[in-house]
Design an enzyme around this catalytic site. Sequence first.
Site, mmCIF file in Angstrom:
data_model
loop_
_atom_site.group_PDB
_atom_site.id
_atom_site.type_symbol
_atom_site.label_atom_id
_atom_site.label_comp_id
_atom_site.label_asym_id
_atom_site.label_seq_id
_atom_site.Cartn_x
_atom_site.Cartn_y
_atom_site.Cartn_z
ATOM 1 C CG HIS A 63 41.480 40.201 38.770
ATOM 2 N ND1 HIS A 63 40.338 39.487 38.520
ATOM 3 C CD2 HIS A 63 42.210 40.132 37.624
ATOM 4 C CE1 HIS A 63 40.361 39.016 37.283
ATOM 5 N NE2 HIS A 63 41.493 39.393 36.723
ATOM 6 C CB ALA A 96 47.537 39.701 36.279
ATOM 7 C CD GLU A 151 38.467 38.281 41.114
ATOM 8 O OE1 GLU A 151 38.850 37.188 40.666
ATOM 9 O OE2 GLU A 151 38.710 39.370 40.602
ATOM 10 N NE ARG A 205 38.364 35.697 33.980
ATOM 11 C CZ ARG A 205 39.180 36.679 33.612
ATOM 12 N NH1 ARG A 205 40.346 36.840 34.226
ATOM 13 N NH2 ARG A 205 38.842 37.512 32.647
ATOM 14 N N GLY A 229 48.726 29.457 25.829
ATOM 15 C CA GLY A 229 48.399 30.502 24.859
ATOM 16 C C GLY A 229 49.418 31.625 24.989
ATOM 17 N NE ARG A 230 46.925 36.663 22.929
ATOM 18 C CZ ARG A 230 45.877 36.633 22.101
ATOM 19 N NH1 ARG A 230 46.058 36.769 20.821
ATOM 20 N NH2 ARG A 230 44.664 36.480 22.568
ATOM 21 C CB ILE A 231 49.121 34.889 29.309
ATOM 22 C CG1 ILE A 231 48.366 36.133 28.801
ATOM 23 C CG2 ILE A 231 49.677 35.152 30.713
ATOM 24 C CD1 ILE A 231 47.108 36.492 29.585
HETATM 25 C C1 DGY Z 1 41.425 40.051 31.773
HETATM 26 O O1 DGY Z 1 41.693 40.952 30.966
HETATM 27 O O2 DGY Z 1 40.745 39.071 31.465
HETATM 28 C C2 DGY Z 1 41.990 40.172 33.144
HETATM 29 O O3 DGY Z 1 41.541 39.244 34.031
HETATM 30 C C3 DGY Z 1 41.928 41.584 33.657
HETATM 31 O O4 DGY Z 1 42.961 42.191 32.977
#
Ligand code: DGY
Length: 330
Positions: free
Chosen positions: A286, A288, A268, A239, A156-158
């Site tokens: 966490h 990112a 987590e 995740r 996807g985007r990321i």
């Molecule tokens: C999200 O936005 O889903 C991340 O895990 C936290 O930025």
Amino acid sequence: MPKPKILISRRIPEEALARLKPHFQIEHYNKPTAIPRKLLLSRIKDKDGLLCILTEKVNEELLAAAPRLKAVATYSVGFDHVDVPACTRRGVIVTNTPGVLTETTADFAWTLLMAAARRVVEGDRFMRAGKYVGWDPMMMLGTDVHGKTLGIVGFGRIGQAVARRAQGFGMKVLYYDAQRIFPEVERQFGAAFRELGDLLRESDFVSLHCVLDQSTHHLIDERAFALMKRSAYLINAARGPIVDERALVKALKSGRIRGAGLDVYEAEPKMAAGLAKLPNVVLAPHLASASLETRLKMGLMAAQGLIDALIERKRPEHAVNPDVLEKAAA
Ligand code: DGY
């Protein structure tokens, strides 16, 4: 008309709070730790809206405790903590924060990848411990990144933003996704599709960017590790439960794979037993999307979601279940 009431379940940037203040009666759990569940359930009772983060489970229990609730804005792109079908059934619109954190998250996946491959964190600890006594040709040898094969799971985007960065490192990019993208988009990213097993077999670095759902829970398990190269690294900034963390500890301990970079964890904020003791894993809490700029944009976007839904009474741009409004209008 009295202003609608909202609950904000965590501290957020001042600018985002300022955006909300003129419109709402706000109850704010303005703390750096999670709101206790009992308190959340009691405070949500008379609220029209909730601005929450990913540690709050928005499920049947919460919805049952919130008869007035009409909108939930999650301060995250991921919404696996929200039971969206349950919200839809109750006419609660859900919004998230896509887009604004794509590049920041991709930067961080690369941060983990580079840090793990080039042993930056180990080196930092070594220096601080005063252990460095001079240059040594055989000291702390890592793994080259340039020219290697990067396997991206979830395109996807990321995932695509991670792929774009790989071009600068002259890497071969493979991707796996439940849906194959158009050939011209593959060409644009210089990325080739592989079934998951083949991607795991061929990649030097495997970076996870898929959503968490039933189909991706423990996608990376003992069998997946058995397919990976012994010299491979696993990066997870998606995740935690996508990876069987106990199997990961085993794989790292036994040398089944060489290393890992993790930003997320299966339970987590806890980590699997033994993970924190391993030298070949880089661990982040966490982070990112955690840049000043991006967290502000996420906050403003979440605030706008509530304003659109509860004040403007229009479809929020980033509604996850816009059908709620269509049903209401019908
Ligand atoms: C999200 O936005 O889903 C991340 O895990 C936290 O930025």
